[in-house]
Every structure is written in C-alpha cells, then in structure tokens.
Design a protein around this motif. Structure first.
Motif, PDB file in Angstrom:
ATOM      1  N   ILE A  77       2.299   9.148   1.333  1.00  0.00           N
ATOM      2  CA  ILE A  77       2.332   9.712   2.694  1.00  0.00           C
ATOM      3  C   ILE A  77       1.708  11.101   2.696  1.00  0.00           C
ATOM      4  CG2 ILE A  77       3.874  10.586   4.508  1.00  0.00           C
ATOM      5  CD1 ILE A  77       5.752   8.209   3.794  1.00  0.00           C
ATOM      6  N   GLU A  78       2.051  11.907   1.696  1.00  0.00           N
ATOM      7  CA  GLU A  78       1.477  13.255   1.618  1.00  0.00           C
ATOM      8  C   GLU A  78      -0.041  13.190   1.436  1.00  0.00           C
ATOM      9  OE1 GLU A  78       1.649  17.225  -1.164  1.00  0.00           O
ATOM     10  OE2 GLU A  78       3.484  16.040  -0.936  1.00  0.00           O
ATOM     11  N   ASP A  79      -0.518  12.283   0.582  1.00  0.00           N
ATOM     12  CA  ASP A  79      -1.969  12.117   0.413  1.00  0.00           C
ATOM     13  C   ASP A  79      -2.635  11.771   1.732  1.00  0.00           C
ATOM     14  OD1 ASP A  79      -1.945  12.712  -2.285  1.00  0.00           O
ATOM     15  OD2 ASP A  79      -1.970  10.606  -2.939  1.00  0.00           O
ATOM     16  N   MET A  80      -2.050  10.857   2.474  1.00  0.00           N
ATOM     17  CA  MET A  80      -2.633  10.467   3.764  1.00  0.00           C
ATOM     18  C   MET A  80      -2.662  11.655   4.719  1.00  0.00           C
ATOM     19  SD  MET A  80      -1.132   6.579   4.220  1.00  0.00           S
ATOM     20  CE  MET A  80      -0.760   6.895   5.885  1.00  0.00           C
ATOM     21  N   GLU A  81      -1.563  12.398   4.767  1.00  0.00           N
ATOM     22  CA  GLU A  81      -1.500  13.553   5.663  1.00  0.00           C
ATOM     23  C   GLU A  81      -2.522  14.624   5.289  1.00  0.00           C
ATOM     24  OE1 GLU A  81       2.639  14.574   5.300  1.00  0.00           O
ATOM     25  OE2 GLU A  81       3.219  13.234   6.955  1.00  0.00           O
ATOM     26  N   GLN A  82      -2.867  14.726   4.001  1.00  0.00           N
ATOM     27  CA  GLN A  82      -3.831  15.719   3.521  1.00  0.00           C
ATOM     28  C   GLN A  82      -5.261  15.187   3.528  1.00  0.00           C
ATOM     29  OE1 GLN A  82      -2.980  18.917   2.845  1.00  0.00           O
ATOM     30  NE2 GLN A  82      -0.941  18.306   3.541  1.00  0.00           N
ATOM     31  N   GLY A  83      -5.445  13.981   4.051  1.00  0.00           N
ATOM     32  CA  GLY A  83      -6.783  13.414   4.136  1.00  0.00           C
ATOM     33  C   GLY A  83      -7.277  12.813   2.831  1.00  0.00           C
ATOM     34  N   ARG A  84      -6.388  12.632   1.855  1.00  0.00           N
ATOM     35  CA  ARG A  84      -6.780  12.041   0.579  1.00  0.00           C
ATOM     36  C   ARG A  84      -6.525  10.533   0.623  1.00  0.00           C
ATOM     37  NH1 ARG A  84      -3.734  16.808  -1.286  1.00  0.00           N
ATOM     38  NH2 ARG A  84      -1.963  15.405  -1.511  1.00  0.00           N
ATOM     39  N   SER A  85      -7.286   9.875   1.477  1.00  0.00           N
ATOM     40  CA  SER A  85      -7.139   8.421   1.594  1.00  0.00           C
ATOM     41  C   SER A  85      -8.470   7.822   2.015  1.00  0.00           C
ATOM     42  CB  SER A  85      -6.055   8.074   2.616  1.00  0.00           C
ATOM     43  OG  SER A  85      -6.412   8.551   3.894  1.00  0.00           O
ATOM     44  N   ARG A  86      -8.557   6.513   1.934  1.00  0.00           N
ATOM     45  CA  ARG A  86      -9.760   5.794   2.344  1.00  0.00           C
ATOM     46  C   ARG A  86      -9.343   4.695   3.306  1.00  0.00           C
ATOM     47  NH1 ARG A  86     -12.006   3.342  -2.846  1.00  0.00           N
ATOM     48  NH2 ARG A  86     -13.520   2.521  -1.405  1.00  0.00           N
ATOM     49  N   PRO A  87     -10.228   4.323   4.196  1.00  0.00           N
ATOM     50  CA  PRO A  87      -9.898   3.203   5.087  1.00  0.00           C
ATOM     51  C   PRO A  87      -9.630   1.938   4.280  1.00  0.00           C
ATOM     52  CG  PRO A  87     -11.843   4.375   5.874  1.00  0.00           C
ATOM     53  CD  PRO A  87     -11.527   4.924   4.510  1.00  0.00           C
ATOM     54  N   ALA A  88      -8.659   1.174   4.705  1.00  0.00           N
ATOM     55  CA  ALA A  88      -8.281  -0.055   3.996  1.00  0.00           C
ATOM     56  C   ALA A  88      -9.471  -0.992   3.845  1.00  0.00           C
ATOM     57  CB  ALA A  88      -7.141  -0.744   4.729  1.00  0.00           C
ATOM     58  N   LYS A  89     -10.325  -1.062   4.856  1.00  0.00           N
ATOM     59  CA  LYS A  89     -11.492  -1.944   4.794  1.00  0.00           C
ATOM     60  C   LYS A  89     -12.362  -1.603   3.588  1.00  0.00           C
ATOM     61  CE  LYS A  89     -15.638  -3.365   7.310  1.00  0.00           C
ATOM     62  NZ  LYS A  89     -16.382  -3.495   6.086  1.00  0.00           N
ATOM     63  N   ASP A  90     -12.573  -0.309   3.346  1.00  0.00           N
ATOM     64  CA  ASP A  90     -13.391   0.110   2.202  1.00  0.00           C
ATOM     65  C   ASP A  90     -12.732  -0.289   0.880  1.00  0.00           C
ATOM     66  OD1 ASP A  90     -15.056   1.196   4.100  1.00  0.00           O
ATOM     67  OD2 ASP A  90     -14.518   3.297   3.659  1.00  0.00           O
ATOM     68  N   VAL A  91     -11.435  -0.092   0.797  1.00  0.00           N
ATOM     69  CA  VAL A  91     -10.704  -0.443  -0.419  1.00  0.00           C
ATOM     70  C   VAL A  91     -10.800  -1.944  -0.671  1.00  0.00           C
ATOM     71  CG1 VAL A  91      -8.433  -0.497  -1.533  1.00  0.00           C
ATOM     72  CG2 VAL A  91      -9.141   1.521  -0.203  1.00  0.00           C
ATOM     73  N   PHE A  92     -10.578  -2.757   0.353  1.00  0.00           N
ATOM     74  CA  PHE A  92     -10.636  -4.209   0.186  1.00  0.00           C
ATOM     75  C   PHE A  92     -12.049  -4.675  -0.153  1.00  0.00           C
ATOM     76  CE2 PHE A  92      -6.671  -4.168   2.832  1.00  0.00           C
ATOM     77  CZ  PHE A  92      -5.842  -4.615   1.821  1.00  0.00           C
ATOM     78  N   ASP A  93     -13.040  -4.047   0.447  1.00  0.00           N
ATOM     79  CA  ASP A  93     -14.427  -4.384   0.094  1.00  0.00           C
ATOM     80  C   ASP A  93     -14.689  -4.109  -1.379  1.00  0.00           C
ATOM     81  OD1 ASP A  93     -14.959  -5.216   2.680  1.00  0.00           O
ATOM     82  OD2 ASP A  93     -16.010  -3.359   3.260  1.00  0.00           O
ATOM     83  N   ASP A  94     -14.230  -2.954  -1.877  1.00  0.00           N
ATOM     84  CA  ASP A  94     -14.386  -2.626  -3.295  1.00  0.00           C
ATOM     85  C   ASP A  94     -13.680  -3.657  -4.186  1.00  0.00           C
ATOM     86  OD1 ASP A  94     -15.815  -0.391  -2.597  1.00  0.00           O
ATOM     87  OD2 ASP A  94     -14.196   1.043  -3.054  1.00  0.00           O
ATOM     88  N   LEU A  95     -12.476  -4.034  -3.805  1.00  0.00           N
ATOM     89  CA  LEU A  95     -11.728  -5.014  -4.597  1.00  0.00           C
ATOM     90  C   LEU A  95     -12.423  -6.378  -4.614  1.00  0.00           C
ATOM     91  CD1 LEU A  95      -8.079  -4.126  -3.507  1.00  0.00           C
ATOM     92  CD2 LEU A  95      -9.099  -3.778  -5.773  1.00  0.00           C
ATOM     93  N   ARG A  96     -12.956  -6.774  -3.476  1.00  0.00           N
ATOM     94  CA  ARG A  96     -13.681  -8.054  -3.422  1.00  0.00           C
ATOM     95  C   ARG A  96     -14.903  -8.032  -4.334  1.00  0.00           C
ATOM     96  NH1 ARG A  96     -12.492  -7.366   2.061  1.00  0.00           N
ATOM     97  NH2 ARG A  96     -10.805  -8.724   2.714  1.00  0.00           N
ATOM     98  N   ARG A  97     -15.634  -6.915  -4.315  1.00  0.00           N
ATOM     99  CA  ARG A  97     -16.803  -6.805  -5.190  1.00  0.00           C
ATOM    100  C   ARG A  97     -16.378  -6.813  -6.657  1.00  0.00           C
ATOM    101  NH1 ARG A  97     -18.615  -3.409  -1.103  1.00  0.00           N
ATOM    102  NH2 ARG A  97     -17.792  -1.540  -2.101  1.00  0.00           N
ATOM    103  N   ARG A  98     -15.334  -6.071  -6.964  1.00  0.00           N
ATOM    104  CA  ARG A  98     -14.892  -5.944  -8.359  1.00  0.00           C
ATOM    105  C   ARG A  98     -14.361  -7.272  -8.903  1.00  0.00           C
ATOM    106  NH1 ARG A  98     -10.809  -1.267  -9.638  1.00  0.00           N
ATOM    107  NH2 ARG A  98     -12.673  -0.098  -9.120  1.00  0.00           N
ATOM    108  N   TYR A  99     -13.632  -8.026  -8.095  1.00  0.00           N
ATOM    109  CA  TYR A  99     -12.987  -9.227  -8.586  1.00  0.00           C
ATOM    110  C   TYR A  99     -13.586 -10.519  -8.033  1.00  0.00           C
ATOM    111  CZ  TYR A  99      -9.641  -5.866 -10.308  1.00  0.00           C
ATOM    112  OH  TYR A  99      -9.066  -4.828 -10.977  1.00  0.00           O
ATOM    113  N   ALA A 100     -14.771 -10.432  -7.501  1.00  0.00           N
ATOM    114  CA  ALA A 100     -15.431 -11.632  -6.963  1.00  0.00           C
ATOM    115  C   ALA A 100     -15.738 -12.596  -8.108  1.00  0.00           C
ATOM    116  CB  ALA A 100     -16.709 -11.251  -6.239  1.00  0.00           C
ATOM    117  N   PRO A 101     -15.536 -13.896  -7.874  1.00  0.00           N
ATOM    118  CA  PRO A 101     -15.858 -14.868  -8.935  1.00  0.00           C
ATOM    119  C   PRO A 101     -17.355 -14.845  -9.214  1.00  0.00           C
ATOM    120  CG  PRO A 101     -15.089 -15.970  -6.922  1.00  0.00           C
ATOM    121  CD  PRO A 101     -15.020 -14.504  -6.674  1.00  0.00           C
ATOM    122  N   THR A 102     -17.701 -14.988 -10.468  1.00  0.00           N
ATOM    123  CA  THR A 102     -19.120 -14.958 -10.845  1.00  0.00           C
ATOM    124  C   THR A 102     -19.611 -16.319 -11.273  1.00  0.00           C
ATOM    125  OG1 THR A 102     -18.502 -14.297 -13.057  1.00  0.00           O
ATOM    126  CG2 THR A 102     -19.166 -12.571 -11.524  1.00  0.00           C
TER     127      THR A 102
END
Length: 102
Positions: A77-102
């Motif tokens: 919560i403190e990180d979010m309030e201080q602007g130390r966060s990323r939009p969930a969409k960006d995080v999920f996009d990164d996870l999909r790229r990282r763990y996408a089946p090859t």
C-alpha cells in the motif's frame, strides 16, 4: 434471551412459511438422505449459503493474517501511495511474455 429477541422469535414462529412443492420435496429428500435432521436445518443452511454468496458474511470464516502478511500488505500500500507501482496490465503482459509456451 432479551425481550426484543424473544418477541422477534415468537413473531417468526407464528408466521407460516409457504414453500412450493418442489422446494418441500427437495428439503424432505435432504432430510431423508440423512444430510440434515430437519427442514429447519436445511433452510438455515440455505440462508447461510446465500449470505456467504452475497457477501454478508465476508471474512467471518477467514483465518487471521499473520504479522508478516500484514506487513507485506502495508508495504504494498505504501509503495502504491508513493507511486512505486506499475499498471496491472503491464505486469500481466510481462508475465505472459516470460512464461509463454515455446
């Protein structure tokens, strides 16, 4: 039992409950199968399940959080309030790229 509670109980007991034949049959089947001792127990369980589904009892059965989990939530919560966060969409996009089946 307080007087007001007694009055409410008496009023409820004096009010007949009208159920359609399908519901009555289902309740009787549950009692006959030994899942419940009475129609009243079936009805009480049904009300409990509706309350849970609709969120009336949210958290009632929840286990208390341990101190380390509470601390992690507070840090997040403190990180979010201080602007130390990323939009969930960006995080999920990164996870999909990282763990996408090859």
């Amino acid at each position: 039992m307080k007087r007001r509670e007694q009055e409410a109980t008496l009023i409820f007991m004096a009010s007949p409950l009208h159920l359609d034949s399908t519901t009555q049959q289902a309740m009787d089947e549950l009692v006959s199968a030994g899942m419940f001792e009475s129609r009243e127990q079936v009805l009480s369980e049904g009300v409990r399940l509706v309350r849970r589904r609709e969120g009336f009892d949210a958290g009632v059965d929840a286990e208390p959080l341990d101190p380390s989990t509470i601390a992690a939530i507070e840090r997040g919560i403190e990180d979010m309030e201080q602007g130390r966060s990323r939009p969930a969409k960006d995080v999920f996009d990164d996870l999909r790229r990282r763990y996408a089946p090859t």
